[in-house]
Write a protein that holds these residues in place. Structure first.
Motif, mmCIF file in Angstrom:
data_model
loop_
_atom_site.group_PDB
_atom_site.id
_atom_site.type_symbol
_atom_site.label_atom_id
_atom_site.label_comp_id
_atom_site.label_asym_id
_atom_site.label_seq_id
_atom_site.Cartn_x
_atom_site.Cartn_y
_atom_site.Cartn_z
ATOM 1 N N SER A 30 -7.401 10.656 4.699
ATOM 2 C CA SER A 30 -7.619 11.578 4.073
ATOM 3 C C SER A 30 -7.075 11.201 2.445
ATOM 4 C CB SER A 30 -7.182 12.135 4.274
ATOM 5 O OG SER A 30 -5.379 12.709 3.962
ATOM 6 N N VAL A 31 -8.199 12.255 1.619
ATOM 7 C CA VAL A 31 -7.712 12.045 0.569
ATOM 8 C C VAL A 31 -6.142 12.322 0.278
ATOM 9 C CG1 VAL A 31 -8.404 12.706 -2.230
ATOM 10 C CG2 VAL A 31 -10.643 12.470 -0.403
ATOM 11 N N ASN A 32 -5.916 13.260 1.088
ATOM 12 C CA ASN A 32 -4.884 13.773 0.586
ATOM 13 C C ASN A 32 -3.416 12.700 0.874
ATOM 14 O OD1 ASN A 32 -2.392 16.441 -0.052
ATOM 15 N ND2 ASN A 32 -2.068 15.051 2.021
ATOM 16 N N GLY A 33 -4.119 12.027 2.492
ATOM 17 C CA GLY A 33 -2.866 11.377 2.823
ATOM 18 C C GLY A 33 -2.996 9.779 1.722
ATOM 19 N N GLN A 34 -4.075 9.272 1.177
ATOM 20 C CA GLN A 34 -4.028 8.178 0.561
ATOM 21 C C GLN A 34 -3.905 8.105 -1.168
ATOM 22 O OE1 GLN A 34 -5.322 5.403 0.894
ATOM 23 N NE2 GLN A 34 -6.115 4.744 -1.061
ATOM 24 N N ILE A 35 -3.612 9.301 -1.821
ATOM 25 C CA ILE A 35 -3.301 9.336 -2.948
ATOM 26 C C ILE A 35 -1.448 9.951 -2.905
ATOM 27 C CG2 ILE A 35 -1.938 12.081 -4.433
ATOM 28 C CD1 ILE A 35 -5.518 12.946 -4.238
ATOM 29 N N GLU A 36 -1.225 10.701 -1.382
ATOM 30 C CA GLU A 36 0.616 9.798 -0.286
ATOM 31 C C GLU A 36 0.747 9.178 -0.752
ATOM 32 O OE1 GLU A 36 3.312 12.864 2.019
ATOM 33 O OE2 GLU A 36 1.724 12.956 2.103
ATOM 34 N N TYR A 37 -0.093 8.001 -0.109
ATOM 35 C CA TYR A 37 0.610 6.810 -0.075
ATOM 36 C C TYR A 37 0.639 6.297 -1.385
ATOM 37 C CZ TYR A 37 -0.484 1.739 0.843
ATOM 38 O OH TYR A 37 0.024 0.510 0.489
ATOM 39 N N LEU A 38 -0.408 6.338 -2.283
ATOM 40 C CA LEU A 38 -0.253 5.378 -3.510
ATOM 41 C C LEU A 38 1.257 5.897 -4.314
ATOM 42 C CD1 LEU A 38 -4.018 6.309 -4.608
ATOM 43 C CD2 LEU A 38 -3.039 3.988 -3.997
ATOM 44 N N LEU A 39 1.324 7.558 -4.386
ATOM 45 C CA LEU A 39 2.768 8.107 -4.856
ATOM 46 C C LEU A 39 3.469 7.002 -4.196
ATOM 47 C CD1 LEU A 39 1.264 12.142 -5.838
ATOM 48 C CD2 LEU A 39 1.628 10.234 -7.112
ATOM 49 N N ASN A 40 4.034 6.971 -2.893
ATOM 50 C CA ASN A 40 4.710 6.787 -2.407
ATOM 51 C C ASN A 40 5.193 5.360 -2.937
ATOM 52 O OD1 ASN A 40 6.324 9.373 -1.110
ATOM 53 N ND2 ASN A 40 5.014 9.048 0.497
ATOM 54 N N ASP A 41 3.723 4.683 -2.755
ATOM 55 C CA ASP A 41 3.844 2.891 -3.144
ATOM 56 C C ASP A 41 4.794 2.650 -4.421
ATOM 57 O OD1 ASP A 41 3.435 0.270 -2.605
ATOM 58 O OD2 ASP A 41 1.353 -0.122 -4.027
ATOM 59 N N ALA A 42 4.029 3.632 -5.758
ATOM 60 C CA ALA A 42 4.250 3.610 -7.012
ATOM 61 C C ALA A 42 5.501 3.734 -6.849
ATOM 62 C CB ALA A 42 3.493 4.660 -7.835
ATOM 63 N N LEU A 43 6.603 5.269 -6.532
ATOM 64 C CA LEU A 43 7.343 5.074 -6.213
ATOM 65 C C LEU A 43 8.657 4.306 -5.820
ATOM 66 C CD1 LEU A 43 7.611 8.952 -5.193
ATOM 67 C CD2 LEU A 43 8.589 7.632 -7.658
ATOM 68 N N ARG A 44 8.017 3.190 -4.461
ATOM 69 C CA ARG A 44 8.892 2.306 -4.082
ATOM 70 C C ARG A 44 9.187 0.621 -5.400
ATOM 71 N NH1 ARG A 44 6.863 -1.876 -2.288
ATOM 72 N NH2 ARG A 44 4.893 -1.136 -1.799
ATOM 73 N N LYS A 45 7.676 0.345 -5.714
ATOM 74 C CA LYS A 45 7.924 0.099 -6.553
ATOM 75 C C LYS A 45 8.719 -0.157 -8.007
ATOM 76 C CE LYS A 45 3.623 -1.829 -5.879
ATOM 77 N NZ LYS A 45 2.092 -2.238 -5.912
ATOM 78 N N ARG A 46 9.091 1.205 -8.192
ATOM 79 C CA ARG A 46 9.317 1.424 -9.212
ATOM 80 C C ARG A 46 10.768 1.215 -9.698
ATOM 81 N NH1 ARG A 46 11.563 6.168 -12.116
ATOM 82 N NH2 ARG A 46 11.989 6.278 -13.967
ATOM 83 N N LYS A 47 11.601 1.842 -7.688
ATOM 84 C CA LYS A 47 13.101 2.030 -7.903
ATOM 85 C C LYS A 47 13.549 0.354 -7.528
ATOM 86 C CE LYS A 47 13.377 6.096 -5.140
ATOM 87 N NZ LYS A 47 12.731 6.515 -4.053
ATOM 88 N N LYS A 48 12.015 -0.162 -7.091
ATOM 89 C CA LYS A 48 12.741 -1.672 -7.191
ATOM 90 C C LYS A 48 12.592 -2.263 -8.271
ATOM 91 C CE LYS A 48 10.628 -6.787 -4.889
ATOM 92 N NZ LYS A 48 11.042 -7.099 -5.612
ATOM 93 N N ARG A 49 12.104 -1.777 -9.768
ATOM 94 C CA ARG A 49 12.130 -2.713 -10.546
ATOM 95 C C ARG A 49 13.282 -2.381 -11.597
ATOM 96 N NH1 ARG A 49 6.597 -1.204 -11.381
ATOM 97 N NH2 ARG A 49 7.265 0.997 -12.703
ATOM 98 N N THR A 50 13.114 -0.914 -11.042
ATOM 99 C CA THR A 50 15.619 -0.311 -11.472
ATOM 100 C C THR A 50 16.162 -1.203 -10.852
ATOM 101 O OG1 THR A 50 13.774 1.977 -11.767
ATOM 102 C CG2 THR A 50 16.462 1.701 -12.197
ATOM 103 N N LYS A 51 16.252 -1.019 -9.836
ATOM 104 C CA LYS A 51 17.952 -1.927 -9.287
ATOM 105 C C LYS A 51 16.945 -3.240 -9.544
ATOM 106 C CE LYS A 51 19.203 -3.716 -5.225
ATOM 107 N NZ LYS A 51 18.912 -5.084 -4.917
ATOM 108 N N ASP A 52 15.794 -4.394 -10.139
ATOM 109 C CA ASP A 52 15.888 -5.290 -10.524
ATOM 110 C C ASP A 52 16.410 -5.795 -11.766
ATOM 111 O OD1 ASP A 52 14.892 -6.367 -8.215
ATOM 112 O OD2 ASP A 52 12.659 -6.701 -8.817
ATOM 113 N N VAL A 53 16.171 -4.623 -12.612
ATOM 114 C CA VAL A 53 16.522 -5.128 -13.865
ATOM 115 C C VAL A 53 18.100 -4.604 -13.820
ATOM 116 C CG1 VAL A 53 16.731 -3.926 -16.568
ATOM 117 C CG2 VAL A 53 13.610 -4.139 -14.951
ATOM 118 N N ALA A 54 18.314 -3.701 -13.358
ATOM 119 C CA ALA A 54 19.921 -3.552 -13.336
ATOM 120 C C ALA A 54 20.716 -4.693 -13.091
ATOM 121 C CB ALA A 54 19.990 -2.423 -11.948
#
Length: 64
Positions: A30-54
């Motif tokens: 669904s559109v809602n499911g797609q938006i949620e998927y994209l947001l979760n993916d972006a948050l996961r990547k952000r957390k990984k980048r933050t961890k990699d930098v640290a």
């Protein structure tokens, strides 16, 4: 509570919504499911980048 979702209003450009609708349909979401998927993916990547930098920051010099 785990699993409880909060509803909110999203204002979005019509062209963006149309693109999201097509993308969601391609991925059988669904559109809602797609938006949620994209947001979760972006948050996961952000957390990984933050961890990699640290992890790559040099250790402070030890006091001797």
């Amino acid at each position: 509570m785990a699993g409880e979702k909060k509803a909110f209003v999203l204002r979005i450009q019509p062209e963006t919504l149309k693109e999201l609708e097509g993308w969601a349909q391609e991925e059988f979401r669904s559109v809602n499911g797609q938006i949620e998927y994209l947001l979760n993916d972006a948050l996961r990547k952000r957390k990984k980048r933050t961890k990699d930098v640290a992890d790559n920051e040099p250790e402070p010099p030890a006091d001797t």
